[in-house]
Design a protein around this motif. Structure first.
Motif, PDB file in Angstrom:
ATOM      1  N   ILE A  64      -4.610  -4.033  -1.742  1.00 17.19           N
ATOM      2  CA  ILE A  64      -5.605  -5.031  -1.361  1.00 17.19           C
ATOM      3  C   ILE A  64      -5.885  -6.210  -2.198  1.00 17.19           C
ATOM      4  O   ILE A  64      -5.988  -7.380  -2.084  1.00 17.19           O
ATOM      5  CB  ILE A  64      -6.812  -4.433  -0.532  1.00 17.19           C
ATOM      6  N   GLU A  65      -6.141  -5.814  -3.351  1.00 14.40           N
ATOM      7  CA  GLU A  65      -6.652  -6.646  -4.418  1.00 14.40           C
ATOM      8  C   GLU A  65      -5.336  -7.370  -4.776  1.00 14.40           C
ATOM      9  O   GLU A  65      -5.288  -8.568  -5.292  1.00 14.40           O
ATOM     10  CB  GLU A  65      -6.977  -5.665  -5.708  1.00 14.40           C
ATOM     11  N   ASN A  82       1.080   4.024  -2.742  1.00 14.20           N
ATOM     12  CA  ASN A  82       0.843   5.449  -2.505  1.00 14.20           C
ATOM     13  C   ASN A  82       1.930   6.430  -2.723  1.00 14.20           C
ATOM     14  O   ASN A  82       1.687   7.746  -3.057  1.00 14.20           O
ATOM     15  CB  ASN A  82       0.470   5.537  -0.846  1.00 14.20           C
ATOM     16  N   GLU A 122      -4.063   2.255   3.789  1.00 12.07           N
ATOM     17  CA  GLU A 122      -4.302   0.848   2.612  1.00 12.07           C
ATOM     18  C   GLU A 122      -4.577   1.228   1.486  1.00 12.07           C
ATOM     19  O   GLU A 122      -5.809   1.949   1.261  1.00 12.07           O
ATOM     20  CB  GLU A 122      -5.099  -0.239   3.325  1.00 12.07           C
ATOM     21  N   ASN A 123      -4.197   1.008   0.266  1.00  7.78           N
ATOM     22  CA  ASN A 123      -4.448   0.996  -0.887  1.00  7.78           C
ATOM     23  C   ASN A 123      -5.357   0.230  -1.559  1.00  7.78           C
ATOM     24  O   ASN A 123      -5.108  -1.360  -1.153  1.00  7.78           O
ATOM     25  CB  ASN A 123      -3.052   1.154  -1.670  1.00  7.78           C
ATOM     26  N   ARG A 124      -6.618   0.429  -2.248  1.00  9.61           N
ATOM     27  CA  ARG A 124      -7.510  -0.512  -2.678  1.00  9.61           C
ATOM     28  C   ARG A 124      -6.512  -1.536  -3.894  1.00  9.61           C
ATOM     29  O   ARG A 124      -6.996  -2.874  -3.589  1.00  9.61           O
ATOM     30  CB  ARG A 124      -8.705   0.095  -3.506  1.00  9.61           C
ATOM     31  N   LEU A 125      -5.623  -1.259  -4.814  1.00 10.67           N
ATOM     32  CA  LEU A 125      -5.207  -1.903  -5.312  1.00 10.67           C
ATOM     33  C   LEU A 125      -4.136  -2.829  -4.610  1.00 10.67           C
ATOM     34  O   LEU A 125      -4.081  -3.863  -5.090  1.00 10.67           O
ATOM     35  CB  LEU A 125      -4.352  -0.965  -6.295  1.00 10.67           C
ATOM     36  N   SER A 179       0.955  -1.319   0.124  1.00  9.13           N
ATOM     37  CA  SER A 179      -0.061   0.036  -0.023  1.00  9.13           C
ATOM     38  C   SER A 179       0.840   1.301   0.148  1.00  9.13           C
ATOM     39  O   SER A 179       0.636   2.312  -0.925  1.00  9.13           O
ATOM     40  CB  SER A 179      -0.886  -0.001   1.186  1.00  9.13           C
TER      41      SER A 179
END
Length: 441
Positions: A417-418, A372, A412-415, A368
């Motif tokens: 997490i993916e 970022n 936390e970055n959504r990408l 993340s």
């Protein structure tokens, strides 16, 4: 299946002590069939008769699979220098009902003559006269280097899978391969490529040192050797797929016979100052004055190289490999390779955290923060719990230290997490099988 026989895909061979069979290389053979089929679909050869040379056939299993599973019509040249191995190959060809010519007196003659002649001992299995769907096989009993030396610019695909290193075969490979042909190389001496500096210098003409990204170091050392030998024969190489799995590395490279391709290949070979902690800096970097002490752990930097610094894969080629296998492990390996970025090396996070005397940072937090900050991030097929990123070692250390000082500072970055949530089966990918292990599919 009778216990005296071994079945692999649609091919069957007889158990014997006269020729070497390696069950752990089944993954290698599976990927090789996929890769050659994909390559021949993408290639633009105008010849109707494509020639594939398997330098060291042993039991003949790989060549038999090529005869059965390579879809464009071609001629498979199977060879082994050992007479007992050739007798074993004959038996296995008959078991699989494959027509073959046992070619004699070929050492000083071009193989093109043998393709045009009907001489040679034509032999059959019980019903192979009906098997017009299979590729033609010519069986040779000689030194593979002598065969390639006598057949200049002859083969469309050459497969070199020796015990140990492939460097003694490279001059003859690049003499015999056609322009835009495919060369498949295996090196099983990864202990040399990963950790043994003096032996690697002798066998591959590359200086290395043991580092956390040893699997990728082995790939880049092997590619550098191939590129520099190819240049001696006015060839450039383009890596299509580079694998570092279990106890071996496997390379699939397209050979281009153009001056510009030679220059491009050589420009991808560089020297680096490297520390055992994984820190490295390219020799000749203009913006930095290089110290001989590592700025991270204060260890000694050693000069390594020349190492391949270019791309390890070709996206178009990888696309062609998709959906060609039911093997769970191969699917996971190719998925990981497909998402790998082109950064040199990778960071093994447990090693970095151990160096800083910290517990391991959660991967989603680390990924993340890197995203970022605008960095590239991906996993690697070479080693579990590792990331490839264009961030510097200093930045990575600063992120880890900052996290343990204030665990809430990372958003936390959504990408991320993916990326971290994708179910790559790392236990399957990083199987760490020994040379004679039975593979997990």
């Amino acid at each position: 299946m009778d216990e005296n026989f071994i079945k692999e895909n649609s091919s069957v061979i007889k158990k014997t002590d006269k020729a070497f069979y390696n069950p752990a290389q089944e993954i290698n053979r599976d990927i090789s069939v996929m890769a050659i089929n994909a390559f021949l679909e993408l290639s633009k050869f105008k010849e109707s008769n494509l020639c594939i040379f398997e330098c060291m056939s042993a039991t003949g299993l790989r060549g038999i699979r090529y005869a059965k599973e390579i879809t464009p019509k071609c001629t498979i040249f199977m060879n082994d220098i050992d007479r007992d191995a050739v007798d074993t190959i004959k038996d296995n060809l008959r078991i699989n009902e494959i027509e073959f010519n046992a070619v004699n007196d070929h050492r000083n003659r071009c193989l093109i003559e043998k393709l045009e002649e009907s001489t040679g001992e034509r032999q059959y299995g019980s019903s192979c006269a009906k098997r017009g769907d299979l590729n033609r096989v010519l069986l040779l009993n000689s030194d593979c280097n002598a065969i390639m030396a006598n057949n200049n610019l002859f083969f469309h695909v050459i497969d070199v899978d020796p015990f140990g290193h492939f460097t003694k075969n490279l001059p003859f490979v690049f003499k015999s391969i056609k322009g835009n042909g495919l060369v498949c190389l295996t090196a099983t001496d990864t202990a040399v490529l990963c950790t043994n500096r003096s032996k690697c210098a002798r066998k591959y003409d590359v200086l290395i040192r043991k580092v956390p990204y040893y699997g990728e170091m082995a790939l880049r050392a092997a590619l550098s050797t191939a590129a520099r030998v190819a240049a001696l024969y006015d060839c450039g190489i383009v890596p299509l797929l580079s694998l570092s799995v279990d106890f071996y590395v496997r390379l699939f490279v397209r050979v281009e016979r153009r001056t510009s391709a030679v220059k491009a290949s050589l420009s991808e070979c560089a020297h680096y100052f490297v520390c055992g902690c994984g820190y490295m800096i390219e020799y000749g970097t203009k913006s930095t004055e290089i110290s001989l002490l590592c700025p991270i752990c204060h260890g000694k930097l050693l000069l390594c190289g020349p190492l391949w610094k270019g791309k390890l894969k070709n996206p178009e080629f990888l696309d062609k490999l998709n959906n060609r296998t039911e093997s769970k492990r191969i699917t996971e390996i190719l998925r990981l390779i497909e998402q790998e970025n082109d950064c040199f090396g990778f960071y093994h996070i447990p090693t970095v955290c151990s160096l800083l005397k910290k517990e391991c940072i959660p991967m989603v937090k680390l990924v993340s923060e890197l995203l970022n900050r605008g960095n590239m991030v991906s996993f690697t097929h070479c080693r579990a719990n590792s990331i490839k990123s264009d961030c510097s070692y200093h930045e990575l250390v600063e992120i880890i230290r900052s996290y343990f000082e204030n665990k809430d500072f990372i958003v936390e970055n959504r990408l991320a997490i993916e990326i971290c949530g994708k179910k790559y089966n790392r236990e399957v990918v990083h199987d760490n099988m020994g040379p004679l292990s039975k593979p997990h599919k």
